[in-house]
Design a protein around this motif. Structure first.
Motif: not given
Ligand SMILES: O=C[C@H](O)COP(=O)(O)O
Length: 251
Positions: A29, A32, A34, A240, A247, A250
């Motif tokens: 993962g 994802d 960034k 997760e 994330t 982000n």
């Protein structure tokens, strides 16, 4: 601009099998994520496995503690050079669990800060008040004392080579999270305190929040101007959840 850092402190959890599963999930993962820099701090015995799995990925790793000594008859201790031998970038120092259960003082933590830098490790330097201290209105006094000990021992420039993690002890593993406003107030105070020694260091210093940070509350916390990431305990044990926090930076 300070790049957010999200670091997972796995504490004393996991087995070789569960560590492999967790690492597989993180690797799957991480694409994802960034914006944030990401790191994990496993129990020391799992560091070789973490290195084998994460080498060449964007995820860094580190230790949860180190010795002030470089080598010798110190049973059970781990030297900074041993961590760097296995590719560690970071090391947590002064976590409240070490302060509470292992009697680590502000002065010892400051010595560990120096030992980490001598080995080329980036200290994740934890500070924070207990519930009793918050209720007595001495939160700022406590974090100022913890910071000042490192500035006195190492100098403010060396402090700037590390990362501060503000972890209110009452929020660790309790499900109680400091509100974004409560956390921001203390983070701003920490930056202000450091700026009394060097405005430049204070401006560049990353200050992470730790204490029941989860995917559901991370975005609000990370949106605050002085919160530059998180030091994550429980939620770092599920790929997760941990990636959900990573994330959140982000947005
Ligand atoms: O080092 C991590 C902190 O102690 C936070 O732990 P927690 O996310 O389980 O509250």
């Amino acid at each position: 601009m300070r790049q957010p850092l999200v670091a997972g402190n796995w504490k004393m959890n996991g087995s070789l099998a569960s560590v492999r599963d967790l690492l597989a999930g993180l690797k799957a993962g991480i694409g994802d994520v960034k914006v944030a820099e990401v790191a994990v701090c496993p129990p020391a015995v799992f560091i070789p496995e973490v290195q084998a799995q994460l080498d060449g990925t964007p995820i860094a790793w580190g230790g949860q503690d180190l010795s002030v000594h470089e080598s010798g008859a110190y049973t059970g201790e781990i030297a900074g050079s041993m961590l760097t031998d296995f590719g560690c970038k970071y090391v947590i120092i002064g976590h409240s669990e070490r302060r509470t259960y292992h009697g680590e003082t502000d002065e010892l933590v400051a010595e560990k800060f120096t030992a980490a830098r001598k080995s080329g490790l980036v200290p994740l330097f934890c500070i924070g008040e207990t519930q009793e201290e918050r209720e007595s209105g001495v939160t700022e006094e406590v974090v100022a004392r913890q910071i000042d000990a490192v500035i006195k021992h190492c100098g403010v420039d060396m402090l700037g080579e590390g990362v501060i993690a503000y972890e209110p002890v009452w929020a660790i593993g309790t499900g109680l999270t400091a509100s974004p406003e409560q956390a921001q107030d203390v983070h701003a105070f920490i930056r202000q305190r450091v700026s009394e020694s060097s405005a430049d260091v204070a401006d560049k210093l990353r200050i992470l929040y730790g204490g029941s940070m989860k995917p559901g509350n991370a975005a609000e916390l990370l949106a605050k101007p002085d919160i530059d990431g998180g030091l994550i305990g429980g939620a770092a044990l599920k790929a997760e959840d941990f990636l959900g926090i990573c994330t959140a930076a982000n947005d």
